[in-house]
Design an enzyme around this catalytic site. Structure first.
Site, PDB file in Angstrom:
ATOM      1  N   PHE A  37      19.828 -10.874 -10.494  1.00 37.08           N
ATOM      2  CA  PHE A  37      20.709 -11.956 -10.930  1.00 37.08           C
ATOM      3  C   PHE A  37      20.984 -12.864  -9.732  1.00 37.08           C
ATOM      4  CE2 PHE A  37      24.587 -14.247 -11.550  1.00 37.08           C
ATOM      5  CZ  PHE A  37      24.597 -14.562 -12.900  1.00 37.08           C
ATOM      6  N   ASP A  90      20.042 -12.374  -1.237  1.00 38.22           N
ATOM      7  CA  ASP A  90      21.181 -12.922  -1.972  1.00 38.22           C
ATOM      8  C   ASP A  90      22.341 -11.921  -1.881  1.00 38.22           C
ATOM      9  OD1 ASP A  90      23.074 -13.576  -3.861  1.00 38.22           O
ATOM     10  OD2 ASP A  90      21.633 -14.192  -5.385  1.00 38.22           O
ATOM     11  N   LYS A 104      31.659 -15.740  -3.657  1.00 37.11           N
ATOM     12  CA  LYS A 104      32.644 -14.733  -4.090  1.00 37.11           C
ATOM     13  C   LYS A 104      33.648 -14.362  -2.997  1.00 37.11           C
ATOM     14  CE  LYS A 104      29.902 -12.662  -7.822  1.00 37.11           C
ATOM     15  NZ  LYS A 104      30.737 -12.414  -8.991  1.00 37.11           N
ATOM     16  N   THR A 139      27.905 -34.258  -2.575  1.00 35.30           N
ATOM     17  CA  THR A 139      29.149 -34.946  -2.229  1.00 35.30           C
ATOM     18  C   THR A 139      30.066 -34.061  -1.387  1.00 35.30           C
ATOM     19  OG1 THR A 139      29.079 -36.273  -4.225  1.00 35.30           O
ATOM     20  CG2 THR A 139      31.213 -36.101  -3.132  1.00 35.30           C
TER      21      THR A 139
END
Lengths: 497, 497
Positions: A217, A326, A357, A378
């Protein structure tokens, strides 16, 4: 299960709501006196089933908003403390899920509240800058104190982002740009590349791929989703890229009984990775990068050995693919080391390590050879999250929380071992690193029922994979809390005897 | 240019740094007394060229961070006020770019600072929830007070997200799911769909597409990037989807002189849109949605008529594609209406309207028929941003800022018309809606030089497209500020006489 004798008082408090005053109940626990978190409550306190009547009322009012169906219950974050989440019905639950593993040091930690009362910090919250072009004066200092102070081995550059998905999306882009520059051998794209990319065509938009793993995931935006393979509900109906998907080792437990089989399983997966890299190169869609979680989290807490990861890292080097670890869910200390990949013991673990997280801000580290140019948006993160992160890291250091995690994690895993020995038909495959633990339940329906029963008794847990329960407490989850949990869980399981 | 006579005092103040005290200089302006923003400074004050020496020193220390090359200068956000951004060298600049159009009511607005001192709000900042499953008690109320109170016509559902890219990515997903459900005619996917999607293959991951426009910008993550076509630097080397790209009308100015040509140009583009929809359906990659900005912002402030958008909306209906209006840059009041699409005067403007920047939180509105199920991530936005948004909307209403924007915008556009009349070889195509204005410069190099010269005289502007200057002031930018800007800009332009 000697260490988990149910205290009569706790049992009463949890099972027969409202018996005790809101000041909470007291436990008899050997570990309690020494390690209790000062601003914490001293136990769960349940007044209603969950969601309670007040949550239900709010939910019915909320029909016009977002996805109401997914809401578990409504929370009173003001009254939540440490390891305890309080809901709008006054139920106080030991939180071992922590907002999908994203609360690092518990609720309303005094260090974070104090930061909010410092008038020097106000403008950081009120004036969110375009960090890429107009950073505040203290930005380099805050990044040095926070993210650079915990940089993975071999990495000196970090890029902040707003969330985990944006972190992985931009890390992938960084990998693609690096790979094409290597292929090109120079920095001057052809006229054809410049023209074709504007309409999404090759050679400007090349057919490069990221290799990922079944069960992995990495987020739900379209680029990330092409590397996510944990649940149908994430992927169905969404266009994707034809990128290679390798098997992730499916280890057998207990590990010490199946060492030969597990080694074979890992070798099989690694072989498949190499085959896929060759196959996709032949297809004209070379693998620019390999992305993997140190522990597949959403996919069911699937572990592999340090050897597996070291060998995979070598394969990435051999084939010139970037290695992207990851750590969105595993990073931040919950495995007992700040980064889960530290358990592999490598000086050069990856080209990219992404996070979010528990780090409060998203982002990714990268090696120098992956240039940061052309990665932009941005906000490029949010300096107010960096402010909090500096304090979180101070607390982790000051309170030796990584050691605490290792200690609590050991107690938790031992407790789970004992439980699965007691309930062999119900529980299996207890596993974990630090407090990042999981256990399998005999089927999905029973797992889901167990989660709700534990919740009604004051313990919040999460599911993952097909039939696993995952444990994701904050770093301030002590041995003391482990015993509270085990007592309650034991009580829930007793119904299955 | 009668309205822009240069006040001797201002001119001295701006050109000959350090002449005046840090309390700033005073202007003679008809509009000043009535509309001056109370917490604002009263003009730019330049002490050095920009970036000044202190910015340079910090920049050299920052080599290990992010993309240092893109940093313009370092800011002192504590001392910035209203329309004025202060840098670390004490330079005070009239900010008409506002962090890439993302500061709604100026720096350090008292209403936002006040919110920070309310102890009831502390826990919203300190405990970021997983909003999709465990929202705070006041979340429905805050969303009703903020986002739902400004919902576009026909839309009752809103989904918050962390940033503009995540908003568009998830809106696209919502569109794909809606489209596939329509195609299927029922809610039960086949076994083949369920299996194939897990490895990114059809029919589970279908070959659907989003039609976008040349010159459009919708973000830089992989899904968004497939609909972004404004600059090579965004797209080169990144894999993409084979999705259709239609031409966006290239209007000729002044509009009243070219009404026939412009109508033809818009008709040509609409015809091409229909051709592409048919062609991509035949290719087996049906267009599930059309995404468009009301004014192409990054791509060069390209406008089209309300008729163009109304006809495009009809084409989307005719072909069963969702119409997605991306208001990330145009939303929030800068065009004189809260949403730029309100200028089209439609009751049913779109299936999806996405936002971010001035709204402080990302997100998107959608019609009821686009179900929100299956859209999920850890944070799903950030309630602390919703808190600020409630206050921003209060200020907009209390101070009639949309009317003010219309007034300032008119003064700005009139000023630009006068300037382009004065400098016909240098400036052209002055255009805008509200204060969302732009003007073209004869070439990119001159445009870039003008931007730096204006900055050194105390005015911050941005570029867009190949050779445009874009104006993106906050909503508290008054007629008074327009005249300060025009005076300074006139002074800069005088060198080109």
């Amino acid at each position: 299960m000697a260490s988990c004798l149910i205290s009569r008082q706790l049992s009463l408090c949890v099972q027969k709501n409202l018996w005790l005053s809101s000041a909470g109940c007291r436990y008899v626990s050997k570990a309690a006196a020494k390690t209790q978190v000062e601003y914490d409550y001293d136990g769960p306190l349940m007044k209603t089933t969950v969601p309670g009547p007040r949550s239900q009322v709010i939910k019915t009012k909320r029909v016009c908003l977002q996805n109401v169906g997914a809401v578990n219950f409504f929370c009173n974050y003001e009254d939540s403390r440490g390891n305890y989440l309080v809901d709008v019905d006054g139920n106080r639950m030991l939180d071992i899920y922590t907002q999908i593993s994203s609360i690092p040091i518990g609720y309303n930690h005094p260090a974070l509240l104090k930061l909010m009362t410092n008038p020097n910090n106000l403008s950081t919250f009120v004036n969110r800058p375009a960090l890429g072009i107009l950073p505040p004066e203290n930005f380099p200092e805050k990044i040095t104190e926070s993210l650079l102070s915990i940089a993975p081995s071999g990495m000196t550059r970090v890029q902040t982002m707003a969330c985990g998905s944006c972190s992985n999306e931009n890390a992938f882009k960084s990998i693609f740009i690096w790979y094409r520059n290597k292929e090109r051998g120079h920095n001057t794209p052809s006229e054809e590349e410049l023209t074709s990319c504007m309409t999404n065509q090759g050679p400007g938009c090349p057919d490069l791929s990221i290799l990922s793993f079944m069960g992995g995931f990495h987020g739900r935006t379209l680029g990330c989703l092409a590397t996510t393979h944990s649940k149908v509900i994430h992927k169905l109906d969404i266009p994707s890229f034809d990128w290679p998907v390798a098997p992730f080792p499916r280890l057998k437990y207990p590990l010490e009984e199946f060492s030969r089989e597990n080694a074979q399983e890992e070798a099989r997966c690694l072989e498949e990775v190499e085959d896929l890299i060759v196959k996709w190169r032949q297809k004209g869609k070379p693998v620019a990068g390999i992305v993997i979680e140190p522990i597949q989290s959403e996919g069911g807490d699937n572990h592999a050995s340090p050897d597996f990861f070291r060998n995979l890292r070598n394969i990435s080097r051999k084939h010139g693919c970037a290695f992207h670890v990851d750590e969105v869910q595993t990073g931040g200390g919950c495995t007992g080391k700040f980064w889960a990949h530290e358990h592999w013991g490598m000086d050069d673990p990856a080209e990219v390590v992404s996070f979010s997280k528990k780090l409060l801000t998203g982002g990714y580290y990268q090696k120098d050879e992956l240039q940061p140019y052309r990665i932009f948006n941005t906000w490029m993160g949010d300096p107010s999250k960096n402010l909090f992160l500096v304090e979180v890291l101070n607390v982790i250091r000051r309170e030796n929380l990584l050691e605490e995690v290792a200690r609590s994690g050991k107690a938790l895993l031992n407790g789970l071992y004992e439980l699965q020995a007691q309930y062999p038909g119900l529980l299996s495959r207890a596993r974990g690193q630090g407090t990042f633990c999981a256990i399998d339940v005999r089927d999905a329906a029973t797992r889901d029922r167990l989660l709700l029963q534990a919740r009604d008794k004051g313990v919040l847990l999460g599911g993952c994979g097909d039939q696993s329960i995952r444990f994701r407490p904050a770093l301030v989850f002590k041995e003391y809390h482990v015993h509270i949990f085990l007592n309650i869980f034991n009580d829930v399981l007793a119904q299955y005897k």
